[in-house]
Structures are given as C-alpha cells and as structure tokens.
Write a protein that holds these residues in place. Structure first.
Motif, PDB file in Angstrom:
ATOM      1  N   LYS A   1       0.810  -1.209   0.000  1.00 16.88           N
ATOM      2  CA  LYS A   1       0.000   0.000   0.000  1.00 16.88           C
ATOM      3  C   LYS A   1       0.850   1.270   0.000  1.00 16.88           C
ATOM      4  CE  LYS A   1      -3.641  -2.190   2.734  1.00 16.88           C
ATOM      5  NZ  LYS A   1      -4.348  -2.122   4.023  1.00 16.88           N
ATOM      6  N   VAL A   2       2.152   1.139   0.277  1.00 18.10           N
ATOM      7  CA  VAL A   2       3.028   2.306   0.407  1.00 18.10           C
ATOM      8  C   VAL A   2       3.301   2.927  -0.957  1.00 18.10           C
ATOM      9  CG1 VAL A   2       5.345   3.059   1.088  1.00 18.10           C
ATOM     10  CG2 VAL A   2       4.115   1.403   2.488  1.00 18.10           C
ATOM     11  N   THR A   3       3.277   4.251  -1.003  1.00 17.66           N
ATOM     12  CA  THR A   3       3.675   4.973  -2.206  1.00 17.66           C
ATOM     13  C   THR A   3       5.145   5.333  -2.040  1.00 17.66           C
ATOM     14  OG1 THR A   3       1.470   5.926  -2.384  1.00 17.66           O
ATOM     15  CG2 THR A   3       3.209   6.968  -3.669  1.00 17.66           C
ATOM     16  N   TRP A   4       6.008   4.634  -2.763  1.00 19.85           N
ATOM     17  CA  TRP A   4       7.438   4.828  -2.622  1.00 19.85           C
ATOM     18  C   TRP A   4       7.891   6.017  -3.448  1.00 19.85           C
ATOM     19  CZ3 TRP A   4       9.583   2.226   1.139  1.00 19.85           C
ATOM     20  CH2 TRP A   4       8.988   1.030   1.565  1.00 19.85           C
ATOM     21  N   PRO A   5       8.838   6.825  -2.918  1.00 24.29           N
ATOM     22  CA  PRO A   5       9.352   7.967  -3.688  1.00 24.29           C
ATOM     23  C   PRO A   5      10.253   7.484  -4.822  1.00 24.29           C
ATOM     24  CG  PRO A   5      10.539   7.765  -1.619  1.00 24.29           C
ATOM     25  CD  PRO A   5       9.424   6.756  -1.582  1.00 24.29           C
ATOM     26  N   SER A   6      10.381   8.339  -5.829  1.00 27.10           N
ATOM     27  CA  SER A   6      11.254   7.988  -6.945  1.00 27.10           C
ATOM     28  C   SER A   6      12.717   8.141  -6.511  1.00 27.10           C
ATOM     29  CB  SER A   6      10.965   8.899  -8.141  1.00 27.10           C
ATOM     30  OG  SER A   6      11.361  10.219  -7.825  1.00 27.10           O
ATOM     31  N   ARG A   7      13.616   7.667  -7.354  1.00 27.66           N
ATOM     32  CA  ARG A   7      15.044   7.758  -7.039  1.00 27.66           C
ATOM     33  C   ARG A   7      15.473   9.221  -6.939  1.00 27.66           C
ATOM     34  NH1 ARG A   7      18.856   3.683  -7.853  1.00 27.66           N
ATOM     35  NH2 ARG A   7      20.989   4.436  -7.752  1.00 27.66           N
ATOM     36  N   LYS A   8      14.929  10.065  -7.807  1.00 29.51           N
ATOM     37  CA  LYS A   8      15.266  11.490  -7.817  1.00 29.51           C
ATOM     38  C   LYS A   8      14.801  12.164  -6.526  1.00 29.51           C
ATOM     39  CE  LYS A   8      14.806  15.577 -10.745  1.00 29.51           C
ATOM     40  NZ  LYS A   8      14.225  16.103 -11.973  1.00 29.51           N
ATOM     41  N   GLN A   9      13.582  11.841  -6.067  1.00 28.41           N
ATOM     42  CA  GLN A   9      13.067  12.418  -4.831  1.00 28.41           C
ATOM     43  C   GLN A   9      13.903  11.977  -3.632  1.00 28.41           C
ATOM     44  OE1 GLN A   9       9.087  10.878  -5.080  1.00 28.41           O
ATOM     45  NE2 GLN A   9       8.233  12.846  -5.760  1.00 28.41           N
ATOM     46  N   THR A  10      14.297  10.712  -3.608  1.00 25.16           N
ATOM     47  CA  THR A  10      15.095  10.188  -2.504  1.00 25.16           C
ATOM     48  C   THR A  10      16.460  10.873  -2.461  1.00 25.16           C
ATOM     49  OG1 THR A  10      13.985   8.064  -2.738  1.00 25.16           O
ATOM     50  CG2 THR A  10      16.012   8.082  -1.469  1.00 25.16           C
ATOM     51  N   ALA A  11      17.093  11.034  -3.612  1.00 25.40           N
ATOM     52  CA  ALA A  11      18.400  11.699  -3.670  1.00 25.40           C
ATOM     53  C   ALA A  11      18.283  13.152  -3.207  1.00 25.40           C
ATOM     54  CB  ALA A  11      18.964  11.625  -5.080  1.00 25.40           C
ATOM     55  N   GLY A  12      17.236  13.850  -3.625  1.00 21.30           N
ATOM     56  CA  GLY A  12      17.038  15.243  -3.214  1.00 21.30           C
ATOM     57  C   GLY A  12      16.833  15.365  -1.720  1.00 21.30           C
ATOM     58  N   SER A  13      16.032  14.492  -1.156  1.00 17.79           N
ATOM     59  CA  SER A  13      15.775  14.520   0.289  1.00 17.79           C
ATOM     60  C   SER A  13      17.047  14.209   1.069  1.00 17.79           C
ATOM     61  CB  SER A  13      14.691  13.515   0.665  1.00 17.79           C
ATOM     62  OG  SER A  13      13.484  13.849   0.034  1.00 17.79           O
ATOM     63  N   THR A  14      17.822  13.262   0.587  1.00 14.20           N
ATOM     64  CA  THR A  14      19.075  12.912   1.252  1.00 14.20           C
ATOM     65  C   THR A  14      20.038  14.086   1.236  1.00 14.20           C
ATOM     66  OG1 THR A  14      18.767  10.614   0.576  1.00 14.20           O
ATOM     67  CG2 THR A  14      20.977  11.258   1.260  1.00 14.20           C
ATOM     68  N   LEU A  15      20.126  14.780   0.121  1.00 14.63           N
ATOM     69  CA  LEU A  15      21.011  15.942   0.009  1.00 14.63           C
ATOM     70  C   LEU A  15      20.587  17.046   0.975  1.00 14.63           C
ATOM     71  CD1 LEU A  15      23.407  17.131  -1.523  1.00 14.63           C
ATOM     72  CD2 LEU A  15      21.780  18.071  -3.173  1.00 14.63           C
ATOM     73  N   VAL A  16      19.302  17.290   1.089  1.00 12.87           N
ATOM     74  CA  VAL A  16      18.797  18.302   2.030  1.00 12.87           C
ATOM     75  C   VAL A  16      19.168  17.921   3.459  1.00 12.87           C
ATOM     76  CG1 VAL A  16      16.692  19.281   3.025  1.00 12.87           C
ATOM     77  CG2 VAL A  16      16.929  19.105   0.553  1.00 12.87           C
ATOM     78  N   VAL A  17      19.020  16.659   3.822  1.00 11.67           N
ATOM     79  CA  VAL A  17      19.339  16.213   5.180  1.00 11.67           C
ATOM     80  C   VAL A  17      20.831  16.394   5.458  1.00 11.67           C
ATOM     81  CG1 VAL A  17      19.481  14.177   6.671  1.00 11.67           C
ATOM     82  CG2 VAL A  17      17.398  14.634   5.392  1.00 11.67           C
ATOM     83  N   ILE A  18      21.692  16.018   4.504  1.00 12.78           N
ATOM     84  CA  ILE A  18      23.139  16.144   4.709  1.00 12.78           C
ATOM     85  C   ILE A  18      23.536  17.617   4.883  1.00 12.78           C
ATOM     86  CG2 ILE A  18      25.376  15.850   3.563  1.00 12.78           C
ATOM     87  CD1 ILE A  18      24.260  13.219   2.409  1.00 12.78           C
ATOM     88  N   ILE A  19      22.975  18.503   4.072  1.00 15.23           N
ATOM     89  CA  ILE A  19      23.287  19.928   4.178  1.00 15.23           C
ATOM     90  C   ILE A  19      22.834  20.471   5.537  1.00 15.23           C
ATOM     91  CG2 ILE A  19      22.707  22.211   3.255  1.00 15.23           C
ATOM     92  CD1 ILE A  19      22.683  20.895   0.452  1.00 15.23           C
ATOM     93  N   LEU A  20      21.631  20.109   5.972  1.00 14.03           N
ATOM     94  CA  LEU A  20      21.138  20.582   7.275  1.00 14.03           C
ATOM     95  C   LEU A  20      21.991  20.054   8.424  1.00 14.03           C
ATOM     96  CD1 LEU A  20      17.259  20.473   6.859  1.00 14.03           C
ATOM     97  CD2 LEU A  20      18.710  22.473   7.178  1.00 14.03           C
ATOM     98  N   VAL A  21      22.478  18.837   8.320  1.00 13.12           N
ATOM     99  CA  VAL A  21      23.332  18.289   9.381  1.00 13.12           C
ATOM    100  C   VAL A  21      24.622  19.104   9.479  1.00 13.12           C
ATOM    101  CG1 VAL A  21      24.773  16.297   9.984  1.00 13.12           C
ATOM    102  CG2 VAL A  21      22.387  15.957   9.387  1.00 13.12           C
TER     103      VAL A  21
END
Length: 119
Positions: free
Chosen positions: A76-96
């Motif tokens: 039932k889960v709507t999984w994010p695309s590879r592009k969305q996952t990479a973007g979110s990861t980059l935002v998290v790394i920058i904020l850290v």
C-alpha cells in the motif's frame, strides 16, 4: 435513546435457521429451552460437552502471520522515486552540516566565556 429500547427484529436468515431446527423464537428465549439442548428430551440429563478451546498459535505461526500482514501493508506504500530520494538525502546532509557548524560555534563561544569567567 429510543433506538436503544427497540427490540431487534430477527432477520430472515435467523427465521429460516430456527424453522429448520424446529425452535421458535419464543421457545428459544424461554428459560426452559435454555436448559434443554437440541436433540435432548426434557427429562434427560446429559453431561455438558467440554468446551472447545482454540489453541493459541505458536511463535512461528504468529511470526508468519505478522510477516504476511507486513507484506500487505508494504504494497500500500507509495514509494518515492530515485530522484526524490536523492534530493531529500542531500537536504538532510546539508542541514546536518549547518546545524553541526552552529552547535560547534556555540560550544566554542561558551567554553571561551567559561574560561574568561573562571580565570
């Protein structure tokens, strides 16, 4: 409140079942009928059969059931695309890095302040 006081009308299925077993609604609810089981004469005393207790599923069965339910939920889960996952990861790394730099500066500032006060 009136809804709670209304008697339930037995459904067609219940009526058919009672008709096939030969027990009417009045007989079913009477105190005498509750002590006499189906197929038993009124004067006859039979010992009650031992109640059937369903056995608890063992640890492996519980685990397998849990994994089946997990699989159903994961479908039932709507999984994010590879592009969305990479973007979110980059935002998290920058904020850290930003928060790490901020907390480092606050730590250095407070330690210098403590050295000035104690010296």
């Amino acid at each position: 409140m009136a809804r709670l006081q209304k008697k339930k009308v037995s459904s067609d299925k219940t009526r058919k079942r009672e008709a096939s077993s030969g027990v009417s609604v009045n007989e079913k609810n009477s105190p005498a009928a509750s002590s006499v089981k189906a197929g038993q004469k009124r004067g006859e005393n039979r010992p009650a059969a031992a109640p059937v207790v369903p056995s608890d599923p063992n640890f492996i069965q519980k685990g397998l059931e849990f994994l089946r339910e997990v699989r159903v939920e994961l479908k039932k889960v709507t999984w994010p695309s590879r592009k969305q996952t990479a973007g979110s990861t980059l935002v998290v790394i920058i904020l850290v890095f930003i928060l790490g730099a901020f907390l480092g500066l606050v730590d250095i500032s407070l330690s210098k302040l403590v050295q000035i006060v104690l010296a």
